[in-house]
Design a protein around this motif. Sequence first.
Motif, PDB file in Angstrom:
ATOM      1  N   GLY A 177     -54.093 -11.700  30.258  1.00 58.48           N
ATOM      2  CA  GLY A 177     -53.794 -12.909  31.018  1.00 58.48           C
ATOM      3  C   GLY A 177     -52.545 -12.745  31.852  1.00 58.48           C
ATOM      4  O   GLY A 177     -51.695 -11.898  31.577  1.00 58.48           O
ATOM      5  N   HIS A 178     -52.420 -13.587  32.850  1.00 56.05           N
ATOM      6  CA  HIS A 178     -51.283 -13.512  33.762  1.00 56.05           C
ATOM      7  C   HIS A 178     -49.974 -13.964  33.107  1.00 56.05           C
ATOM      8  O   HIS A 178     -48.899 -13.669  33.595  1.00 56.05           O
ATOM      9  N   ASN A 179     -50.048 -14.668  32.000  1.00 54.92           N
ATOM     10  CA  ASN A 179     -48.832 -15.175  31.370  1.00 54.92           C
ATOM     11  C   ASN A 179     -48.235 -14.204  30.354  1.00 54.92           C
ATOM     12  O   ASN A 179     -47.220 -14.504  29.752  1.00 54.92           O
ATOM     13  N   ASN A 180     -48.851 -13.065  30.162  1.00 55.62           N
ATOM     14  CA  ASN A 180     -48.312 -12.032  29.279  1.00 55.62           C
ATOM     15  C   ASN A 180     -48.247 -10.718  30.031  1.00 55.62           C
ATOM     16  O   ASN A 180     -49.253 -10.041  30.196  1.00 55.62           O
ATOM     17  N   ASN A 181     -47.069 -10.387  30.508  1.00 59.80           N
ATOM     18  CA  ASN A 181     -46.864  -9.127  31.211  1.00 59.80           C
ATOM     19  C   ASN A 181     -45.908  -8.278  30.389  1.00 59.80           C
ATOM     20  O   ASN A 181     -44.705  -8.518  30.395  1.00 59.80           O
ATOM     21  N   PRO A 182     -46.436  -7.302  29.659  1.00 60.32           N
ATOM     22  CA  PRO A 182     -45.597  -6.527  28.751  1.00 60.32           C
ATOM     23  C   PRO A 182     -44.713  -5.520  29.487  1.00 60.32           C
ATOM     24  O   PRO A 182     -45.171  -4.465  29.905  1.00 60.32           O
ATOM     25  N   TYR A 183     -43.450  -5.872  29.639  1.00 62.31           N
ATOM     26  CA  TYR A 183     -42.496  -4.984  30.286  1.00 62.31           C
ATOM     27  C   TYR A 183     -41.128  -5.171  29.646  1.00 62.31           C
ATOM     28  O   TYR A 183     -40.897  -6.137  28.927  1.00 62.31           O
ATOM     29  N   PHE A 184     -40.236  -4.229  29.906  1.00 60.58           N
ATOM     30  CA  PHE A 184     -38.873  -4.362  29.427  1.00 60.58           C
ATOM     31  C   PHE A 184     -37.917  -3.792  30.457  1.00 60.58           C
ATOM     32  O   PHE A 184     -38.272  -2.941  31.264  1.00 60.58           O
ATOM     33  N   ILE A 185     -36.708  -4.292  30.445  1.00 55.88           N
ATOM     34  CA  ILE A 185     -35.606  -3.785  31.262  1.00 55.88           C
ATOM     35  C   ILE A 185     -34.380  -3.770  30.352  1.00 55.88           C
ATOM     36  O   ILE A 185     -34.052  -4.786  29.740  1.00 55.88           O
ATOM     37  N   ILE A 186     -33.742  -2.609  30.245  1.00 60.00           N
ATOM     38  CA  ILE A 186     -32.519  -2.489  29.457  1.00 60.00           C
ATOM     39  C   ILE A 186     -31.417  -2.011  30.386  1.00 60.00           C
ATOM     40  O   ILE A 186     -31.564  -0.980  31.055  1.00 60.00           O
ATOM     41  N   GLU A 187     -30.350  -2.765  30.440  1.00 60.37           N
ATOM     42  CA  GLU A 187     -29.220  -2.417  31.305  1.00 60.37           C
ATOM     43  C   GLU A 187     -27.936  -2.856  30.639  1.00 60.37           C
ATOM     44  O   GLU A 187     -27.950  -3.697  29.763  1.00 60.37           O
ATOM     45  N   LYS A 188     -26.851  -2.255  31.075  1.00 58.96           N
ATOM     46  CA  LYS A 188     -25.547  -2.660  30.593  1.00 58.96           C
ATOM     47  C   LYS A 188     -24.637  -2.790  31.803  1.00 58.96           C
ATOM     48  O   LYS A 188     -24.294  -1.793  32.438  1.00 58.96           O
ATOM     49  N   ASN A 189     -24.314  -4.020  32.148  1.00 54.94           N
ATOM     50  CA  ASN A 189     -23.448  -4.316  33.282  1.00 54.94           C
ATOM     51  C   ASN A 189     -24.012  -3.835  34.615  1.00 54.94           C
ATOM     52  O   ASN A 189     -23.261  -3.522  35.532  1.00 54.94           O
ATOM     53  N   ALA A 190     -25.328  -3.733  34.727  1.00 55.33           N
ATOM     54  CA  ALA A 190     -25.944  -3.338  35.995  1.00 55.33           C
ATOM     55  C   ALA A 190     -25.980  -4.532  36.937  1.00 55.33           C
ATOM     56  O   ALA A 190     -26.053  -5.684  36.513  1.00 55.33           O
ATOM     57  N   GLU A 191     -25.911  -4.224  38.201  1.00 53.37           N
ATOM     58  CA  GLU A 191     -26.025  -5.244  39.239  1.00 53.37           C
ATOM     59  C   GLU A 191     -27.134  -4.831  40.193  1.00 53.37           C
ATOM     60  O   GLU A 191     -27.787  -3.811  39.997  1.00 53.37           O
ATOM     61  N   GLU A 192     -27.348  -5.606  41.228  1.00 56.02           N
ATOM     62  CA  GLU A 192     -28.424  -5.346  42.176  1.00 56.02           C
ATOM     63  C   GLU A 192     -28.301  -3.967  42.831  1.00 56.02           C
ATOM     64  O   GLU A 192     -29.297  -3.311  43.103  1.00 56.02           O
TER      65      GLU A 192
END
Length: 108
Positions: A16-31
């Motif tokens: 379904g569109h409401n479950n997108n399995p992803y992750f992002i891990i960052e520490k003090n990252a900016e654009e």
Amino acid sequence: MNYSKVVLESRKGNTGHNNNPYFIIEKNAEEDRGEVYFGALEYSGNFKIVAEGMPYGYTRILVGVNDFDTSITLEKGELFLSPTVYFGYTKMALGICQDECTVLLEVK
């Protein structure tokens, strides 16, 4: 990540569109700067993502089919192909992470 565990999961068993399995891990990252690890599972049904802070300062990421109520029986000679997991890393920040994820989706 300190000594801790974060679990993201879906037990619905259907995509379904409401479950997108992803992750992002960052520490003090900016654009525009900073280290970012990211990933996505090419399947949004019965999934599980576990991020766990381990000794010596590293983080372990497990991504795949949810083990809750999952039973897969294979006959002799049969194979189970798990869903593809896409991982990425950049020193160039969140903006590059977004661009790379978009490229993965377009290529697929």
